[in-house]
Design a protein around this motif. Structure first.
Motif, PDB file in Angstrom:
ATOM      1  N   PRO A 119      23.461 -23.981  10.346  1.00  0.00           N
ATOM      2  CA  PRO A 119      24.403 -24.705  11.204  1.00  0.00           C
ATOM      3  C   PRO A 119      23.823 -25.896  11.956  1.00  0.00           C
ATOM      4  O   PRO A 119      24.468 -26.933  12.050  1.00  0.00           O
ATOM      5  CB  PRO A 119      24.892 -23.640  12.183  1.00  0.00           C
ATOM      6  CG  PRO A 119      24.683 -22.353  11.470  1.00  0.00           C
ATOM      7  CD  PRO A 119      23.476 -22.550  10.606  1.00  0.00           C
ATOM      8  N   ASP A 120      22.617 -25.789  12.487  1.00  0.00           N
ATOM      9  CA  ASP A 120      22.085 -26.898  13.289  1.00  0.00           C
ATOM     10  C   ASP A 120      21.900 -28.169  12.460  1.00  0.00           C
ATOM     11  O   ASP A 120      22.316 -29.250  12.868  1.00  0.00           O
ATOM     12  CB  ASP A 120      20.797 -26.511  14.002  1.00  0.00           C
ATOM     13  CG  ASP A 120      19.722 -25.989  13.058  1.00  0.00           C
ATOM     14  OD1 ASP A 120      20.061 -25.536  11.951  1.00  0.00           O
ATOM     15  OD2 ASP A 120      18.543 -26.031  13.434  1.00  0.00           O
ATOM     16  N   GLY A 121      21.325 -28.065  11.280  1.00  0.00           N
ATOM     17  CA  GLY A 121      21.138 -29.238  10.431  1.00  0.00           C
ATOM     18  C   GLY A 121      22.447 -29.764   9.879  1.00  0.00           C
ATOM     19  O   GLY A 121      22.689 -30.967   9.836  1.00  0.00           O
ATOM     20  N   ARG A 122      23.309 -28.857   9.458  1.00  0.00           N
ATOM     21  CA  ARG A 122      24.606 -29.240   8.903  1.00  0.00           C
ATOM     22  C   ARG A 122      25.459 -29.939   9.948  1.00  0.00           C
ATOM     23  O   ARG A 122      26.034 -31.001   9.692  1.00  0.00           O
ATOM     24  CB  ARG A 122      25.324 -28.013   8.350  1.00  0.00           C
ATOM     25  CG  ARG A 122      26.692 -28.337   7.733  1.00  0.00           C
ATOM     26  CD  ARG A 122      27.417 -27.096   7.248  1.00  0.00           C
ATOM     27  NE  ARG A 122      27.747 -26.232   8.357  1.00  0.00           N
ATOM     28  CZ  ARG A 122      27.305 -24.987   8.514  1.00  0.00           C
ATOM     29  NH1 ARG A 122      26.489 -24.450   7.644  1.00  0.00           N
ATOM     30  NH2 ARG A 122      27.670 -24.266   9.546  1.00  0.00           N
ATOM     31  N   GLU A 123      25.538 -29.360  11.137  1.00  0.00           N
ATOM     32  CA  GLU A 123      26.375 -29.945  12.191  1.00  0.00           C
ATOM     33  C   GLU A 123      25.878 -31.326  12.607  1.00  0.00           C
ATOM     34  O   GLU A 123      26.675 -32.219  12.877  1.00  0.00           O
ATOM     35  CB  GLU A 123      26.442 -29.003  13.389  1.00  0.00           C
ATOM     36  CG  GLU A 123      27.231 -27.735  13.089  1.00  0.00           C
ATOM     37  CD  GLU A 123      27.114 -26.685  14.172  1.00  0.00           C
ATOM     38  OE1 GLU A 123      26.418 -26.922  15.180  1.00  0.00           O
ATOM     39  OE2 GLU A 123      27.716 -25.614  13.994  1.00  0.00           O
ATOM     40  N   THR A 124      24.582 -31.505  12.626  1.00  0.00           N
ATOM     41  CA  THR A 124      24.021 -32.813  12.969  1.00  0.00           C
ATOM     42  C   THR A 124      24.408 -33.851  11.923  1.00  0.00           C
ATOM     43  O   THR A 124      24.872 -34.939  12.255  1.00  0.00           O
ATOM     44  CB  THR A 124      22.486 -32.727  13.090  1.00  0.00           C
ATOM     45  OG1 THR A 124      22.157 -31.786  14.105  1.00  0.00           O
ATOM     46  CG2 THR A 124      21.890 -34.088  13.420  1.00  0.00           C
TER      47      THR A 124
END
Length: 58
Positions: free
Chosen positions: A40-45
């Motif tokens: 989620p952190d990389g995707r959301e960024t």
């Protein structure tokens, strides 16, 4: 076929934004499909950056 995400300039936010502004709509859609299962952190960024540069595609 090499995944689109592996060809992105992810080490440079300026180059990434430049690529996003010039990418074809199908390339943006392909990119979103390829990152769908990223953590989620990389995707959301990355999705946030895509939305900033291409608000009509997502």
């Amino acid at each position: 076929m090499t995944p689109l995400v592996s060809r992105l300039p992810l080490n440079s936010i300026v180059q990434l934004r430049k690529w996003l502004r010039t990418a074809a709509p199908y390339e943006i859609e392909q990119l979103l499909l390829e990152i769908a299962f990223w953590p989620p952190d990389g995707r959301e960024t990355l999705v946030a950056i895509i939305e900033e540069e291409r608000p009509t595609t997502h």
